[in-house]
Every structure is written in C-alpha cells, then in structure tokens.
Scaffold this motif. Structure first.
Motif, short mmCIF file in Angstrom:
data_model
loop_
_atom_site.label_atom_id
_atom_site.label_comp_id
_atom_site.label_asym_id
_atom_site.label_seq_id
_atom_site.Cartn_x
_atom_site.Cartn_y
_atom_site.Cartn_z
N PRO A 1 -7.76 17.54 36.51
CA PRO A 1 -8.18 16.18 36.14
C PRO A 1 -7.01 15.22 36.06
CG PRO A 1 -8.19 17.60 34.21
CD PRO A 1 -7.77 18.46 35.38
N GLY A 2 -7.29 13.96 36.40
CA GLY A 2 -6.23 12.96 36.38
C GLY A 2 -5.04 13.43 37.19
N ALA A 3 -5.34 13.94 38.37
CA ALA A 3 -4.37 14.71 39.15
C ALA A 3 -3.15 13.92 39.59
CB ALA A 3 -5.05 15.31 40.38
N GLY A 4 -3.28 12.61 39.70
CA GLY A 4 -2.17 11.86 40.26
C GLY A 4 -1.87 12.36 41.67
N ASN A 5 -0.61 12.52 41.98
CA ASN A 5 -0.23 13.01 43.31
C ASN A 5 -0.49 14.50 43.50
OD1 ASN A 5 0.56 10.64 44.76
ND2 ASN A 5 2.36 10.52 43.43
N GLY A 6 -0.87 15.18 42.45
CA GLY A 6 -1.43 16.52 42.53
C GLY A 6 -0.64 17.57 43.28
N TYR A 7 0.63 17.72 42.95
CA TYR A 7 1.42 18.75 43.63
C TYR A 7 0.93 20.15 43.29
CZ TYR A 7 4.26 14.63 44.19
OH TYR A 7 4.67 13.35 44.49
N GLU A 8 0.18 20.26 42.20
CA GLU A 8 -0.40 21.55 41.83
C GLU A 8 -1.38 22.03 42.92
OE1 GLU A 8 1.08 19.23 38.61
OE2 GLU A 8 -0.66 18.76 39.84
N ILE A 9 -2.12 21.09 43.50
CA ILE A 9 -3.07 21.49 44.55
C ILE A 9 -2.33 22.00 45.78
CG2 ILE A 9 -3.44 19.24 45.67
CD1 ILE A 9 -6.43 20.06 45.87
#
Length: 193
Positions: A45-53
């Motif tokens: 949630p609220g991933a922003g640029n989402g480097y985790e993905i």
C-alpha cells in the motif's frame, strides 16, 4: 496541509521524495528472502515507486499488487516492469480497496498518512488480510510531531494501536536499517487475531 492525490502527485512530479532510497531496503529484502511460497498474494500500500515489487518479481513472486493515490509512481513501476498486468497497479485510495491478501508489506505508507488515519489503517489492513495472512515491514521510531510527512511514532504507540486487532509477533528496532535510518525504524510482523 491536505495529503490528497494532488499533494502526492506534486511531490513525485517535483521530485520531493526524500523517503525514496531508489531500491528495496535491507530489512524488507531480508524478510522477503525467507519467503518460500511464490504464490502468495501480496499488497504494497502507498507503494510510491515500489522498488519492493521489482525485488519480488525478480525473486519469482507474480501475484503482487501495489496501490497508490498518485499516478506518477505507478507509471514509474510500469516502465520498469512492462510485463506486469495492469490490474496489479491500482491507482486508488487505499481505504477504498476491497480484496484480500496473504501478505501486506508496509514501507513508508503508514508514516505518510495524516495521524488521525492511523486507527483506520490498522482496521483496513486487518480487513484486507486473509485469516492466516500477515503484515510486515517498517515503522518509524522517532517522536511524533506535527511536522511531516513522514510522521513519527513509538513502539508503545504502535503496540496500543495494533494490539486490539493483531497478534504482535515482532516489533523491535531493525538491526539492518540503511544508515540514514539506523535506530529510527522498528521492524514488525503482525498477525490478524
């Protein structure tokens, strides 16, 4: 200050993203490295640029979803991951999401919310988790002030906030934070009651 879609869109468009370290942070990476079930349905949630993905996809997880109010960071994720199905990138208010997940990853979303939404966050994450699901991630550990985002908090506050709905499996100072956040992050794992 109204932390709405326009506010966040502007932060990304003007590159006012001091929380963005350009990669997955060490505590999240270390936890993900322990996960064996690549079929888990995961939400950031609220991933922003989402480097985790990026990291999850690299590790073979394909059932990963991100949600953010702002369009700009979702476009950035799309550029880096053109094969990711469109439905896995959700531009919407987190509190309006209806679905269920095995795992929710918290990384700088909670601390970016208006503090009056914290109780709603606890309820919403609880409602989005499957019965045997879990939420893990990082919460900032520095005094809560009016200045933000990010907004701080304390271990005691988080225990009080989450213990009604969650079993607090882990809530401790992250030993492997990135240098600028050393001693300022709590790593947590919460299980729904």
């Amino acid at each position: 200050m109204t932390l709405n879609k326009a506010y966040w869109e502007n932060r990304y468009l003007t590159n006012e993203t001091g929380w963005d370290v350009g990669t997955i942070t060490t505590p999240l990476k270390a936890y993900i490295d322990q996960l064996e079930d690549k079929t888990l349905k995961i939400l950031i949630p609220g991933a922003g640029n989402g480097y985790e993905i990026d990291y999850l996809l690299e590790k073979g997880f394909s059932n990963v979803f991100v949600i953010d109010l702002a369009e700009a960071p979702l476009k950035n994720i799309r550029k880096r991951n053109p094969d990711l199905p469109k439905e896995n990138l959700i531009q919407k208010d987190f509190f309006e999401l209806e679905d269920s997940f095995d795992l929710i990853i918290e990384q700088t979303f909670f601390c970016a919310l208006n503090t009056e939404l914290r109780k709603n966050y606890a309820s919403k994450t609880h409602s989005l988790l499957k019965p045997k699901g879990k939420i893990f991630g990082l919460l900032f550990n520095f005094p809560l002030t009016e200045v933000g985002p990010p907004f701080g908090g304390s271990k005691e506050e988080y225990q009080n906030l989450f213990s009604e709905l969650f079993i607090i499996k882990t809530l401790e100072t992250a030993y492997n934070s990135i240098k600028p956040r050393s001693e300022k992050e709590l790593f947590f794992i919460f299980l729904p009651k």
